[in-house]
Design a protein around this motif. Structure first.
Motif, PDB file in Angstrom:
ATOM      1  N   LEU A 182       0.830  -1.217   0.000  1.00 43.10           N
ATOM      2  CA  LEU A 182       0.000   0.000   0.000  1.00 43.10           C
ATOM      3  C   LEU A 182       0.858   1.258   0.000  1.00 43.10           C
ATOM      4  O   LEU A 182       0.551   2.234  -0.686  1.00 43.10           O
ATOM      5  CB  LEU A 182      -0.938   0.004   1.212  1.00 43.10           C
ATOM      6  N   VAL A 209       3.887   1.603  -1.228  1.00 46.43           N
ATOM      7  CA  VAL A 209       4.463   1.786  -2.572  1.00 46.43           C
ATOM      8  C   VAL A 209       3.388   2.375  -3.511  1.00 46.43           C
ATOM      9  O   VAL A 209       3.662   3.280  -4.304  1.00 46.43           O
ATOM     10  CB  VAL A 209       5.009   0.451  -3.123  1.00 46.43           C
ATOM     11  N   GLY A 210       2.166   1.863  -3.357  1.00 47.31           N
ATOM     12  CA  GLY A 210       1.054   2.385  -4.168  1.00 47.31           C
ATOM     13  C   GLY A 210       0.804   3.862  -3.905  1.00 47.31           C
ATOM     14  O   GLY A 210       0.607   4.642  -4.834  1.00 47.31           O
ATOM     15  N   ALA A 267       3.472   5.945  -5.420  1.00 49.45           N
ATOM     16  CA  ALA A 267       3.242   6.060  -6.872  1.00 49.45           C
ATOM     17  C   ALA A 267       2.127   7.060  -7.164  1.00 49.45           C
ATOM     18  O   ALA A 267       2.205   7.815  -8.139  1.00 49.45           O
ATOM     19  CB  ALA A 267       2.885   4.695  -7.450  1.00 49.45           C
ATOM     20  N   LEU A 268       1.110   7.081  -6.281  1.00 52.20           N
ATOM     21  CA  LEU A 268       0.011   8.034  -6.482  1.00 52.20           C
ATOM     22  C   LEU A 268       0.499   9.473  -6.340  1.00 52.20           C
ATOM     23  O   LEU A 268       0.026  10.381  -7.012  1.00 52.20           O
ATOM     24  CB  LEU A 268      -1.108   7.775  -5.465  1.00 52.20           C
ATOM     25  N   ASN A 289       3.555  10.526  -6.919  1.00 50.02           N
ATOM     26  CA  ASN A 289       4.538  10.877  -7.957  1.00 50.02           C
ATOM     27  C   ASN A 289       4.152  10.218  -9.283  1.00 50.02           C
ATOM     28  O   ASN A 289       4.824   9.311  -9.754  1.00 50.02           O
ATOM     29  CB  ASN A 289       5.942  10.411  -7.532  1.00 50.02           C
ATOM     30  N   PRO A 290       3.058  10.663  -9.855  1.00 52.14           N
ATOM     31  CA  PRO A 290       2.589   9.978 -11.064  1.00 52.14           C
ATOM     32  C   PRO A 290       3.436  10.308 -12.296  1.00 52.14           C
ATOM     33  O   PRO A 290       3.994  11.399 -12.404  1.00 52.14           O
ATOM     34  CB  PRO A 290       1.171  10.510 -11.235  1.00 52.14           C
ATOM     35  N   TYR A 291       3.502   9.362 -13.162  1.00 50.53           N
ATOM     36  CA  TYR A 291       4.132   9.593 -14.461  1.00 50.53           C
ATOM     37  C   TYR A 291       3.243   8.924 -15.501  1.00 50.53           C
ATOM     38  O   TYR A 291       2.875   7.753 -15.356  1.00 50.53           O
ATOM     39  CB  TYR A 291       5.546   9.000 -14.492  1.00 50.53           C
ATOM     40  N   ARG A 292       2.917   9.675 -16.508  1.00 50.06           N
ATOM     41  CA  ARG A 292       1.921   9.195 -17.469  1.00 50.06           C
ATOM     42  C   ARG A 292       2.405   9.482 -18.877  1.00 50.06           C
ATOM     43  O   ARG A 292       2.826  10.606 -19.164  1.00 50.06           O
ATOM     44  CB  ARG A 292       0.624   9.950 -17.174  1.00 50.06           C
ATOM     45  N   ILE A 293       2.376   8.483 -19.728  1.00 51.34           N
ATOM     46  CA  ILE A 293       2.738   8.737 -21.129  1.00 51.34           C
ATOM     47  C   ILE A 293       1.624   8.239 -22.044  1.00 51.34           C
ATOM     48  O   ILE A 293       0.907   7.298 -21.720  1.00 51.34           O
ATOM     49  CB  ILE A 293       4.092   8.088 -21.536  1.00 51.34           C
ATOM     50  N   TYR A 319      -4.150  15.048 -14.257  1.00 48.84           N
ATOM     51  CA  TYR A 319      -2.790  14.549 -14.095  1.00 48.84           C
ATOM     52  C   TYR A 319      -1.778  15.695 -14.067  1.00 48.84           C
ATOM     53  O   TYR A 319      -0.826  15.687 -13.296  1.00 48.84           O
ATOM     54  CB  TYR A 319      -2.463  13.579 -15.239  1.00 48.84           C
TER      55      TYR A 319
END
Lengths: 250, 480
Positions: free
Chosen positions: B22, B24-25, B28-29, B31-35, B85
């Motif tokens: 949780l 780690v999740g 990640a939430l 510090n999002p990275y989206r491509i 985002y």
């Protein structure tokens, strides 16, 4: 590593020697084929370029077919070995439990990937049928992204199925438990994501709903938050499976 | 005992692994990275929008009143995901107007609009309403009842709205009083203008009352002046003040009812607006007789080009540009643009025999004029200044031949839309960020029934048949 490879080879071979594997394969290919025919019918009347990848990978039929198919793949992995007593024998050897779990997981994942092979035929068909004046159809980037989604969702579902199989020596119980968990959660999370009137419930649904994720993956979106969620959850279920099997060793 | 300890250790380990997973999740939430790997870039934000969102330092709430079945739903959803985002200040709420009835009614009264198929962007208590036509380019196609979307311009609409709201300016529009005009503060269910006042406020426009006198002219901060249905004649001084304001790059919105002598006729004529003493009647486009439904809009003007909804006028009067005998526009001033906004059907006419007690009827022997009759004009003077080094804002005026169409009892169909479009044009709010609309690319597969049938055989019989064949092969080998 050599132990893992040996175990993986054995799992791989066993997957394809089981008659249920071909029943699953037939069922899934009929369903995905039917989905593709429906897609072709839709596209004769003109659809957006994104419709094809979303239709192949993110359609409702496959979203709800995968939670049905995966338990049939995973149900025998540990339950069968426990019933036949081969698991106890295996655990008396120097085989490490994480290696065993990972080998079974990888074997099931490869079989799951084989289930998706007809998609290559569908994509080839679309390329051949596409009018020459339309450039970039189907969308290559979206296809790669969709395959990443298929892999991640499959990995999580198989990890869940593996865990259920490790809990019981009865394959039917393992299959029903996996199906209830996977199908139920897919249904509830999709409902939460799309129809909930509470925004926090909706956000939760959108974070966990594989249907919502597959729509994003199949239009080319790779989001680290979702990828990490799948990897973490898969890893956690594999860890739980490992602990369950290790408990048998004691 | 050893078994118990081992079990406890396993449970603790599983629990700790869950917490780790949780954590780690959550990381990640945060510090999002989206491509976006798609080659179409349909929802990829432009650099202009990314820059705007990166500079954002206040909360922006975007409320979307769309149903899942609406054709724009997915496009808006996917695009706003990119906005969310890019900035943590963007918050998107979805309201289904059919299902979330209570929420819809609450927001309807807050924004003064009928919340269906529209998006409201709010920031710091100010808001802007985006309609379907702000989000999509629609085109009529022969043989289809409904127009189809040819381009999606959601990014342009959302980014322009966010930029305008973040600039923090609220234009003040003065409503002239003292001659029987409609009042913004009047909540009368029929003649009051309180509903349109709410709609203006929800679109970040502040309305104020204005009474002209020799001491009190038109305030300096007036972004526009509205004269909404005067029933009494204005003095020459007042008209001169209004004309003086208009000629100094002023913005004037005039709504005139039939059978009223306002004293502004001469001034309006100098600005290219011809008024007749008439009532426009269109028997084919009416429900009660006194109302006239307008379906014809000038597609080339910013006010009327995006209407897409019928407007209902009540006993309107004609508002026409100067026309010659052949019905052609007489150009009186090269620097003045006069654009009709809407007109009635060919079957309509402008009735001038108003004293008759007999039912109205077109009489070619009188001054009655056959349709189509213009009911609204947009006038712009001083827009072409290419030869000048300095930029001077043009004067703009909109004249509509009815004032009741946006009163509380009549604000139906596209009425408020016509009013707000006019207001936005007068306030130069039609300007959008230079973000190109994304054309909707479609692919149509030319499959015959025979080919489709063949595809059915391949995909539903041949491919699954491979699984059956392999299964039988394995089964027979294992039997041996």
């Amino acid at each position: 590593m050599s132990v893992f490879l040996s175990l993986f080879k054995k799992e791989f071979r066993t997957s394809f020697l089981s008659p249920i594997a071909y029943v699953v394969m037939f069922f899934f290919w009929v369903l995905s084929g039917g989905n593709f025919i429906w897609l072709l019918q839709q596209m004769t009347s003109g659809k957006s370029l994104m419709f094809a990848t979303q239709g192949i990978f993110g359609g409702m039929v496959l979203t709800f077919a995968v939670p049905f198919v995966v338990p049939l793949i995973t149900m025998r992995l540990f339950a069968e070995e426990r019933k036949l007593g081969t698991l106890e024998a295996l655990l008396t050897t120097s085989v490490r439990v994480p290696e065993l779990v990972l080998a079974k997981f990888a074997g099931a994942l490869v079989f799951y990937a084989v289930l998706w092979l007809p998609v290559l035929v569908y994509l080839f068909t679309l390329v051949r049928l596409c009018p020459q004046e339309v450039v970039g159809f189907p969308d290559g980037g979206a296809i790669w992204s969709a395959f990443v989604g298929v892999f991640l969702i499959g990995a999580l579902y198989i990890a869940v199925g593996l865990c259920m199989s490790a809990m019981t020596s009865n394959q039917i119980v393992a299959a029903i438990a996996s199906f209830a968990l996977l199908f139920g959660s897919t249904l509830v999370l999709t409902f939460m994501a799309s129809s909930s009137q509470s925004s926090s419930v909706q956000v939760l649904g959108q974070y966990y709903s594989s249907y919502v994720h597959m729509l994003d993956f199949s239009r080319g979106i790779l989001d680290s938050r979702i990828i990490v969620m799948y990897l973490c959850n898969s890893a956690w279920f594999l860890f739980v499976t490992t602990r369950l099997i290790e408990a048998k060793r004691v | 005992m050893k078994r118990y300890v081992t079990s406890m250790k396993a449970i603790i380990a599983v629990f700790l692994a869950l917490i780790l997973s949780l954590l780690v999740g959550v990381a990640a939430l945060r510090n999002p990275y989206r491509i976006d790997l798609s080659t179409r870039n349909f929802y990829r934000l432009s650099n202009r929008t990314i820059q705007l969102l990166e500079q954002l330092d206040r909360d922006v709430r975007i409320t979307v009143f769309f149903q899942e079945e609406d054709f724009l739903f997915d496009d808006i959803d996917n695009l706003l995901e990119e906005y969310e985002y890019r900035s943590r200040y963007i918050e998107v709420d979805w309201v289904d107007p059919m299902r979330d009835v209570a929420e819809t009614e609450k927001l309807a009264s807050k924004f003064g609009v009928k919340p269906s198929q529209l998006v409201v962007v709010e920031m710091d208590g100010r808001s802007q309403v985006l309609h379907m036509s702000d989000l999509a380019v629609m085109q009529s196609v022969p043989g289809r009842d409904e127009p189809i979307m040819t381009a999606f311009k959601g990014e342009q609409a959302f980014s322009s709205a966010i930029q305008k709201l973040s600039e923090g300016k609220t234009p003040v529009v003065y409503f002239l009083l003292g001659h029987g005009e409609h009042r913004l503060g009047d909540f009368d269910p029929q003649v009051g203008y309180s509903d349109i006042a709410t709609a203006m406020l929800s679109d970040n426009i502040q309305g104020e009352d204005l009474i002209l006198s020799s001491e009190q002219g038109i305030p300096e901060n007036a972004a526009a002046v509205v004269i909404a249905g005067p029933t009494q004649k204005m003095s020459a001084t007042e008209v001169a003040m209004i004309e003086d304001y208009l000629s100094r790059s002023g913005r004037l919105f005039v709504l005139l009812d039939a059978l009223v002598d306002t004293g502004m006729e001469g001034m309006l004529r100098r600005w290219g607006v011809v008024l007749h003493n008439d009532i426009v009647i269109d028997m084919e486009n009416t429900l009660r007789g006194e109302d006239v439904h307008i379906r014809r809009f000038n597609p080339d003007h910013q006010i009327s080009g995006t209407m897409g909804a019928i407007v209902q006028f009540i006993l309107p009067r004609s508002v026409e540009p100067p026309l010659d005998e052949n019905g052609m526009l007489i150009v009186e001033d090269e620097l003045q643009l006069i654009d009709p906004l809407c007109s009635t059907s060919e079957k309509s006419w402008a009735e001038t025999q108003l004293s008759d007690s007999a039912p109205p009827k077109y009489d070619p022997d009188t001054a009655d004029r056959l349709g189509p009759i213009f009911l609204g004009l947009a006038v712009e003077r001083g827009a072409a200044q290419d030869q000048l080094d300095v930029q001077i804002d043009p004067s703009r005026m909109v004249v509509i031949g009815d004032s009741d169409f946006v009163s509380n009892g009549n604000m139906v169909l596209g009425n408020s839309r016509l009013f707000m479009n006019s207001m936005n044009w007068l306030l130069d709010r039609d300007e959008k960020l230079p973000i190109a609309p994304k054309p909707v690319e479609k692919v149509r597969l030319g499959l015959t029934m025979g080919q489709l049938r063949m595809m059915g055989w391949i995909n539903l019989a041949a491919i699954p048949g491979i699984a059956v064949g392999l299964g039988l092969l394995i089964w027979s080998r294992r039997r041996k």
